[in-house]
Design a protein around this motif. Structure first.
Motif, PDB file in Angstrom:
ATOM      1  N   HIS A   1       0.748   3.874  -5.635  1.00  0.00           N
ATOM      2  CA  HIS A   1      -0.228   4.093  -4.283  1.00  0.00           C
ATOM      3  C   HIS A   1       0.033   3.210  -2.672  1.00  0.00           C
ATOM      4  CE1 HIS A   1      -2.547   6.858  -7.384  1.00  0.00           C
ATOM      5  NE2 HIS A   1      -2.637   6.131  -7.970  1.00  0.00           N
ATOM      6  N   ALA A   2       0.118   3.833  -1.758  1.00  0.00           N
ATOM      7  CA  ALA A   2      -0.057   3.610  -0.411  1.00  0.00           C
ATOM      8  C   ALA A   2      -1.585   3.165   0.378  1.00  0.00           C
ATOM      9  CB  ALA A   2       1.449   3.674   0.479  1.00  0.00           C
ATOM     10  N   ASP A   3      -2.146   3.902  -0.064  1.00  0.00           N
ATOM     11  CA  ASP A   3      -2.996   4.199   0.977  1.00  0.00           C
ATOM     12  C   ASP A   3      -4.945   3.695   0.233  1.00  0.00           C
ATOM     13  OD1 ASP A   3      -3.559   6.334  -0.425  1.00  0.00           O
ATOM     14  OD2 ASP A   3      -5.340   7.096   0.965  1.00  0.00           O
TER      15      ASP A   3
ATOM     16  N   HIS B   1       7.787  11.281  -3.042  1.00  0.00           N
ATOM     17  CA  HIS B   1       6.600  10.492  -2.103  1.00  0.00           C
ATOM     18  C   HIS B   1       7.307   9.110  -2.443  1.00  0.00           C
ATOM     19  CE1 HIS B   1       3.197   9.420  -0.972  1.00  0.00           C
ATOM     20  NE2 HIS B   1       2.775   9.441  -1.862  1.00  0.00           N
ATOM     21  N   THR B   2       7.495   9.266  -3.224  1.00  0.00           N
ATOM     22  CA  THR B   2       8.188   7.979  -3.839  1.00  0.00           C
ATOM     23  C   THR B   2       9.118   7.949  -4.933  1.00  0.00           C
ATOM     24  OG1 THR B   2       6.388   6.665  -5.632  1.00  0.00           O
ATOM     25  CG2 THR B   2       5.736   6.409  -3.606  1.00  0.00           C
ATOM     26  N   PRO B   3       9.982   7.182  -4.819  1.00  0.00           N
ATOM     27  CA  PRO B   3      10.865   7.352  -6.160  1.00  0.00           C
ATOM     28  C   PRO B   3      10.895   7.481  -7.010  1.00  0.00           C
ATOM     29  CG  PRO B   3      12.101   5.255  -4.531  1.00  0.00           C
ATOM     30  CD  PRO B   3      10.393   5.441  -4.525  1.00  0.00           C
TER      31      PRO B   3
ATOM     32  N   TYR C   1      -0.527   0.620   4.760  1.00  0.00           N
ATOM     33  CA  TYR C   1      -0.106   0.805   3.888  1.00  0.00           C
ATOM     34  C   TYR C   1       1.212  -0.402   2.544  1.00  0.00           C
ATOM     35  CZ  TYR C   1       3.860   1.678   5.168  1.00  0.00           C
ATOM     36  OH  TYR C   1       5.801   1.901   5.949  1.00  0.00           O
ATOM     37  N   GLU C   2       1.746  -1.372   3.902  1.00  0.00           N
ATOM     38  CA  GLU C   2       2.506  -2.082   2.870  1.00  0.00           C
ATOM     39  C   GLU C   2       1.653  -3.411   2.970  1.00  0.00           C
ATOM     40  OE1 GLU C   2       4.752  -3.157   7.032  1.00  0.00           O
ATOM     41  OE2 GLU C   2       6.405  -1.381   6.533  1.00  0.00           O
ATOM     42  N   GLU C   3       0.697  -3.526   3.020  1.00  0.00           N
ATOM     43  CA  GLU C   3      -0.182  -4.939   2.271  1.00  0.00           C
ATOM     44  C   GLU C   3      -0.379  -4.246   0.847  1.00  0.00           C
ATOM     45  OE1 GLU C   3      -3.129  -8.626   3.827  1.00  0.00           O
ATOM     46  OE2 GLU C   3      -2.584  -7.102   4.896  1.00  0.00           O
ATOM     47  N   ILE C   4      -1.496  -2.663   0.928  1.00  0.00           N
ATOM     48  CA  ILE C   4      -1.340  -2.310   0.028  1.00  0.00           C
ATOM     49  C   ILE C   4      -0.986  -2.057  -0.982  1.00  0.00           C
ATOM     50  CG2 ILE C   4      -2.762  -0.423  -1.397  1.00  0.00           C
ATOM     51  CD1 ILE C   4      -4.019   0.653   1.604  1.00  0.00           C
TER      52      ILE C   4
ATOM     53  N   GLY D   1     -10.756   4.903   5.916  1.00  0.00           N
ATOM     54  CA  GLY D   1     -10.215   5.042   6.659  1.00  0.00           C
ATOM     55  C   GLY D   1      -9.808   6.245   5.952  1.00  0.00           C
ATOM     56  N   PRO D   2      -9.491   7.548   5.817  1.00  0.00           N
ATOM     57  CA  PRO D   2      -9.058   8.576   5.168  1.00  0.00           C
ATOM     58  C   PRO D   2      -7.396   8.151   4.542  1.00  0.00           C
ATOM     59  CG  PRO D   2      -8.675   9.130   7.615  1.00  0.00           C
ATOM     60  CD  PRO D   2      -9.051   8.090   7.265  1.00  0.00           C
ATOM     61  N   ASN D   3      -7.141   9.396   3.668  1.00  0.00           N
ATOM     62  CA  ASN D   3      -5.986   9.355   3.131  1.00  0.00           C
ATOM     63  C   ASN D   3      -5.120   9.926   4.124  1.00  0.00           C
ATOM     64  OD1 ASN D   3      -4.914  11.334   1.693  1.00  0.00           O
ATOM     65  ND2 ASN D   3      -6.785  12.083   1.191  1.00  0.00           N
ATOM     66  N   ARG D   4      -3.448   9.039   4.012  1.00  0.00           N
ATOM     67  CA  ARG D   4      -2.551  10.353   5.078  1.00  0.00           C
ATOM     68  C   ARG D   4      -1.733  10.088   3.832  1.00  0.00           C
ATOM     69  NH1 ARG D   4      -4.953   6.759   8.644  1.00  0.00           N
ATOM     70  NH2 ARG D   4      -6.228   7.559  10.191  1.00  0.00           N
TER      71      ARG D   4
END
Length: 377
Positions: free
Chosen positions: A173-175, A232-234, A344-347, A368-371
């Motif tokens: 997950h990124a968000d 979405h991701t590999p 997102y990079e830190e998450i 914040g919201p998801n994107r």
């Protein structure tokens, strides 16, 4: 008379019960426009708190005298201050105790299905648009895509008198910060994620989803098939439950597809997403109920309170799922992703186990919201 507080849960119960709510959001306009509390039963207005501190009489004109006003800010203190000013002027007013910070951490479980000895519960983290799932059979449970607050799933399992035996993430997950590793640790359950998502990471103990083509829950036969759905991701993976329910992660949504640009390879990953849509998903029945990990609009919540839709209905409503020209598909999906999730990079680093952060930092990273969706409905 002291101004009364209102918890996030009390606010949600009021909304859920169909009672109209008037919200005065006193954050700055930029924060309000980016992310606010929305529902069909809510009327809201944004008037920054400093307008009230400056004794700007125009600030009071839009406010109703005959309706309770719920004042909302980021963390509660500004809302309390404004609520006290309004109270002195005779308004009926309460304030959200810890503001959007508290709202961002509210989880709401809803039953998706309960039949044939199996129960699927969707857990909606309302402020983030994040969805997770608990699949229960014969006193055992699997949790899919849990949020950071793992104690919510412990409470839910206790209420359901179920033992959590497996915890699974559909992707990295990124968000938001995954609660998967922590939930697995506290329950003794096995944690699963795709090997492709965790390449080079060794801080988190996991069992690769690629090694588990079928997983059972309880004595009642509940099949969970790992279906590779990159894009979405590999290493994105979806789960087909009982050949009927598709837990789709961030691959396919009620109103769109997962964004393919978070790895800096938008066109390459968009083409992988094309293969997913027109190979794996194309062969699925229109009667498949799609249950995603995110939603971007409250309109995606149906009358039963569930975010989900039949694949046939999604195909009709979503142009990109019918766009069989690979180049057109790639251009549309790769070019429509919009703003990236903040932090997102830190998450992602946290979810890989590369870094650890204290609770207060985790809270700030998730605000914040998801994107994560690309909408083409």
């Amino acid at each position: 008379m002291a101004v009364m507080e209102m918890s996030a849960k009390q606010l949600h119960n009021k909304i859920k019960n169909g009672r109209p709510v008037f919200i005065l959001d006193v954050r700055n306009s930029e924060d309000y426009n980016d992310w606010r509390i929305e529902h069909k039963h809510i009327t809201d207005i944004n008037i920054p708190y400093f307008d009230f501190l400056d004794d700007n009489e125009d600030a009071y004109k839009p406010l109703p005298k005959d309706t309770e006003i719920v004042v909302v800010c980021a963390k509660g203190s500004s809302a309390k201050m404004v609520a006290e000013i309004l109270n002195e002027r005779g308004y009926r007013v309460r304030y959200l105790t810890e503001g959007m910070l508290e709202w961002s951490q509210l989880y709401h479980p809803v039953i998706v299905s309960e039949q044939d000895g199996m129960k699927i519960i969707q857990v909606n983290r309302l402020a983030k648009g994040c969805l997770s799932y608990m699949i229960i059979s014969d006193g055992q449970a699997i949790v899919v895509d849990p949020g950071r607050h793992y104690e919510e799933y412990l409470k839910l399992a206790e209420q359901e008198q179920a033992t959590i035996i497996r915890v699974m993430d559909t992707h990295l997950h990124a968000d938001h910060i995954s609660g998967g590793p922590e939930l697995a640790k506290y329950t003794g359950a096995m944690y699963h994620i795709s090997r492709n998502e965790m390449q080079g990471a060794d801080a988190i103990s996991y069992e690769a989803l690629e090694d588990n083509q079928e997983i059972e829950v309880g004595n009642v036969r509940v099949k969970v098939l790992a279906i590779p759905t990159p894009g979405h991701t590999p290493g994105s993976v979806s789960f087909m439950v009982n050949d009927r329910y598709l837990l789709s992660g961030d691959t396919i949504f009620v109103g769109g597809l997962g964004r393919p640009d978070l790895g800096g390879k938008a066109r390459e990953w968009a083409q992988s997403l094309y293969d997913t849509v027109f190979t794996h998903i194309a062969s699925m029945s229109d009667e498949t109920l799609v249950l995603p990990t995110h939603y971007a609009d409250r309109k995606e919540i149906n009358e039963q309170g569930v975010v989900g839709a039949y694949l046939g209905d999604i195909r009709i409503a979503n142009e990109v799922l019918r766009m069989q020209n690979r180049e057109q598909f790639t251009e549309m999906v790769a070019g429509a992703s919009g703003a990236t999730p903040p932090n997102y990079e830190e998450i992602v680093k946290i979810n890989r186990g590369d870094v650890c952060v204290p609770s207060d930092v985790a809270v700030a990273l998730e605000i914040g919201p998801n994107r994560c969706a690309v909408h083409h409905s």
